[in-house]
Design an enzyme around this catalytic site. Structure first.
Site, mmCIF file in Angstrom:
data_model
loop_
_atom_site.group_PDB
_atom_site.id
_atom_site.type_symbol
_atom_site.label_atom_id
_atom_site.label_comp_id
_atom_site.label_asym_id
_atom_site.label_seq_id
_atom_site.Cartn_x
_atom_site.Cartn_y
_atom_site.Cartn_z
ATOM 1 N N ARG A 16 0.704 -1.391 -0.027
ATOM 2 C CA ARG A 16 -0.193 -0.103 -0.061
ATOM 3 C C ARG A 16 0.910 1.232 -0.123
ATOM 4 N NH1 ARG A 16 -0.675 4.686 2.626
ATOM 5 N NH2 ARG A 16 -0.619 3.733 4.676
ATOM 6 N N ASP A 17 1.436 1.618 1.405
ATOM 7 C CA ASP A 17 2.274 2.627 1.309
ATOM 8 C C ASP A 17 3.299 2.506 0.337
ATOM 9 O OD1 ASP A 17 3.501 5.130 2.211
ATOM 10 O OD2 ASP A 17 2.837 4.911 3.972
ATOM 11 N N HIS A 208 4.049 4.457 12.733
ATOM 12 C CA HIS A 208 4.110 4.139 11.250
ATOM 13 C C HIS A 208 5.162 5.408 11.239
ATOM 14 C CE1 HIS A 208 2.586 4.232 7.117
ATOM 15 N NE2 HIS A 208 3.086 5.312 6.874
ATOM 16 N N HIS A 210 8.456 7.254 8.638
ATOM 17 C CA HIS A 210 9.190 7.187 7.514
ATOM 18 C C HIS A 210 10.481 7.737 7.647
ATOM 19 C CE1 HIS A 210 5.935 6.761 4.357
ATOM 20 N NE2 HIS A 210 5.202 6.689 5.302
ATOM 21 N N CYS A 241 3.663 9.244 0.796
ATOM 22 C CA CYS A 241 2.121 9.698 0.495
ATOM 23 C C CYS A 241 2.391 10.835 -0.822
ATOM 24 C CB CYS A 241 1.785 10.758 1.838
ATOM 25 S SG CYS A 241 0.179 11.365 1.174
ATOM 26 N N ASN A 250 8.984 4.347 3.789
ATOM 27 C CA ASN A 250 8.690 3.865 5.017
ATOM 28 C C ASN A 250 10.105 3.620 5.935
ATOM 29 O OD1 ASN A 250 6.083 3.477 3.445
ATOM 30 N ND2 ASN A 250 5.205 3.388 5.627
HETATM 31 N N1 COA Z 1 -12.858 4.291 -4.154
HETATM 32 C C1 COA Z 1 -13.184 4.538 -5.521
HETATM 33 N N2 COA Z 1 -13.494 5.695 -6.093
HETATM 34 C C2 COA Z 1 -13.668 6.827 -5.436
HETATM 35 C C3 COA Z 1 -13.706 6.444 -3.987
HETATM 36 C C4 COA Z 1 -13.420 5.289 -3.453
HETATM 37 N N3 COA Z 1 -13.120 5.087 -1.849
HETATM 38 N N4 COA Z 1 -14.080 7.731 -3.367
HETATM 39 C C5 COA Z 1 -14.533 8.690 -4.408
HETATM 40 N N5 COA Z 1 -14.257 7.682 -5.634
HETATM 41 C C6 COA Z 1 -14.494 8.393 -6.886
HETATM 42 C C7 COA Z 1 -15.903 8.939 -7.173
HETATM 43 O O1 COA Z 1 -16.665 7.768 -7.580
HETATM 44 C C8 COA Z 1 -15.868 9.914 -8.303
HETATM 45 O O2 COA Z 1 -15.700 9.252 -9.506
HETATM 46 P P1 COA Z 1 -15.929 9.948 -10.939
HETATM 47 O O3 COA Z 1 -15.074 11.249 -11.074
HETATM 48 O O4 COA Z 1 -15.467 8.734 -11.903
HETATM 49 O O5 COA Z 1 -17.307 10.124 -10.690
HETATM 50 C C9 COA Z 1 -14.216 10.773 -7.684
HETATM 51 O O6 COA Z 1 -13.659 9.508 -7.081
HETATM 52 C C10 COA Z 1 -14.529 11.730 -7.045
HETATM 53 O O7 COA Z 1 -15.302 11.524 -5.845
HETATM 54 P P2 COA Z 1 -15.490 12.521 -4.631
HETATM 55 O O8 COA Z 1 -16.305 11.897 -3.567
HETATM 56 O O9 COA Z 1 -15.693 13.957 -5.293
HETATM 57 O O10 COA Z 1 -13.713 12.663 -4.212
HETATM 58 P P3 COA Z 1 -12.803 13.416 -4.256
HETATM 59 O O11 COA Z 1 -12.311 13.910 -5.663
HETATM 60 O O12 COA Z 1 -13.117 14.834 -3.174
HETATM 61 O O13 COA Z 1 -11.621 12.836 -3.611
HETATM 62 C C11 COA Z 1 -10.986 10.957 -2.012
HETATM 63 C C12 COA Z 1 -11.664 12.243 -2.140
HETATM 64 C C13 COA Z 1 -10.862 10.648 -0.815
HETATM 65 C C14 COA Z 1 -11.679 9.907 -2.771
HETATM 66 C C15 COA Z 1 -9.457 11.186 -2.911
HETATM 67 O O14 COA Z 1 -8.980 12.314 -2.384
HETATM 68 C C16 COA Z 1 -8.393 9.872 -2.303
HETATM 69 O O15 COA Z 1 -8.888 8.753 -2.790
HETATM 70 N N6 COA Z 1 -7.761 10.052 -1.788
HETATM 71 C C17 COA Z 1 -6.708 9.032 -1.383
HETATM 72 C C18 COA Z 1 -5.330 9.552 -1.107
HETATM 73 C C19 COA Z 1 -4.333 8.411 -0.812
HETATM 74 O O16 COA Z 1 -4.564 7.222 -0.992
HETATM 75 N N7 COA Z 1 -3.360 9.055 -0.003
HETATM 76 C C20 COA Z 1 -2.195 8.211 0.501
HETATM 77 C C21 COA Z 1 -2.518 7.535 1.482
HETATM 78 S S1 COA Z 1 -2.570 8.468 3.047
HETATM 79 ZN ZN ZN Z 2 3.119 6.366 5.409
#
Ligand code: COA
Ligand code: ZN
Length: 304
Positions: A16-17, A208, A210, A241, A250
């Site tokens: 994942r990370d 956790h 880094h 990240c 990490n």
């Molecule tokens: N899994 C899959 N798709 C997702 C989702 C999830 N958990 N949550 C939202 N989406 C999709 C929506 O369906 C939408 O899709 P579309 O554009 O095809 O319609 C799109 O993502 C945007 O949805 P929205 O609810 O408006 O989300 P957002 O754009 O505000 O983003 C997160 C919010 C949380 C989904 C996004 O910022 C994210 O996934 N961040 C993770 C970052 C990460 O993993 N960082 C490292 C680890 S700490």
């Molecule tokens: Zn991390």
């Protein structure tokens, strides 16, 4: 349950990370092979992927396929990172053992990383806990940027204690405090861990770390001395990240295990198997990994 006094649990987060920040996509088959091999090394928990937006983290867009493809070894907990209610539906469908919810202590990092305020994240978590009611899925909660935010700097410890209380009140049972950008120092780690343990003596607390500024193992040792018995770490020391500028890997699993074993602290992990896997990881990624013992050999290495 917390492992006994001289045993430290290793939670392997390379899938994942580790992979989320790699320049290239690692194939689903390679991920499954790596997960299956890691399952047999003695690590306690494997964070297999994350159920986040595939646009945010393209490298982990195959989370469902990876979960479907892996063999589950009894005794290993298979977990995944989940940021929102959409993610929890995917996690439930994949029959994860545990979910790892994440919110940052720093508001600005939460906004960049998850496009939500902390209040919005907590509202999502409330919905998630509702969705999980009646399932056997356990819930861990990570607090990112606990030791410092890339946009706001140091964070008040009162805010960390507040966030832990808030997580626990939601029904989250395990807490991970994360040094997302590798700014923590050993004294700071010791102080914060001692403070948290004073407030929550029996709380399953994971660290956790880094290694961005080469303080990772020193921080780990300081935490062990304060009673931490659970660490996230990544094979080879890769990771970071993508929404934290300057983030790097990490703390490296095989280096951490090597140090702990040399200090007489057991992990139940097969170090040689990890070193072997770390060598294979370099081949999969097509570049060297930051870890040390994979290059130097263990401290018992002898030359002719
Ligand atoms: N899994 C899959 N798709 C997702 C989702 C999830 N958990 N949550 C939202 N989406 C999709 C929506 O369906 C939408 O899709 P579309 O554009 O095809 O319609 C799109 O993502 C945007 O949805 P929205 O609810 O408006 O989300 P957002 O754009 O505000 O983003 C997160 C919010 C949380 C989904 C996004 O910022 C994210 O996934 N961040 C993770 C970052 C990460 O993993 N960082 C490292 C680890 S700490
Ligand atoms: Zn991390």
């Amino acid at each position: 349950m917390l492992p006994s006094k001289d045993v430290v649990a290793i939670n392997e987060v390379v899938l994942r990370d580790g992979l989320q920040n790699e320049p290239n996509f690692v194939s689903t088959e390679e991920k499954i092979r790596l997960a299956n091999s890691l399952s047999r090394t003695g690590v306690r928990r494997i964070e297999v992927s994350s159920f986040v937006s595939p646009k945010a983290i393209p490298n982990l867009r195959d989370a469902e396929d990876v979960f479907r493809g892996i063999e589950r070894v009894p005794g290993v907990t298979y977990t995944a990172l989940v940021p929102n209610e959409r993610g929890i539906q995917r996690a439930i469908e994949c029959k994860v053992d545990e979910v790892n919810l994440v919110m940052s202590i720093g508001e600005k990092h939460n906004l960049k990383n998850l496009r939500m305020t902390c209040a919005e994240s907590l509202a999502q978590f409330k919905g998630i806990m509702g969705a999980l009611a009646g399932t056997a899925i356990s819930v861990n909660g990570t607090l990112a940027t606990t030791f410092g935010c890339p946009f706001e700097g140091p964070q008040p410890v009162e805010r960390v204690l507040w966030a832990i209380d808030t997580y626990l009140a939601l029904g989250i049972t395990g807490i991970t405090i994360a040094d997302t950008i590798g700014v923590a120092n050993p004294r700071q780690v010791a102080k914060l861990v001692a403070l948290i343990r004073k407030h929550h003596e029996d709380l399953p607390l994971t660290l956790h770390l880094h290694n961005t500024r080469d303080m990772g193992l020193a921080n780990a040792m300081a935490a062990v001395d304060e009673g931490i018995r659970s660490f996230d770490s990544a094979l080879g020391g890769i990771g970071g990240c993508p929404y934290a500028p300057g983030a790097t890997g990490n703390v490296c699993t095989e280096d951490l295990v090597h140090m702990l074993h040399r200090c007489g602290i057991d992990t139940g992990v097969d170090l040689e198997a990890l070193i072997d896997l770390s060598g294979k990881l370099s081949d999969i990624l097509g570049h060297q990994v930051p870890g040390y013992v994979v290059k130097s050999g263990t401290s018992s290495r002898l030359y002719a």
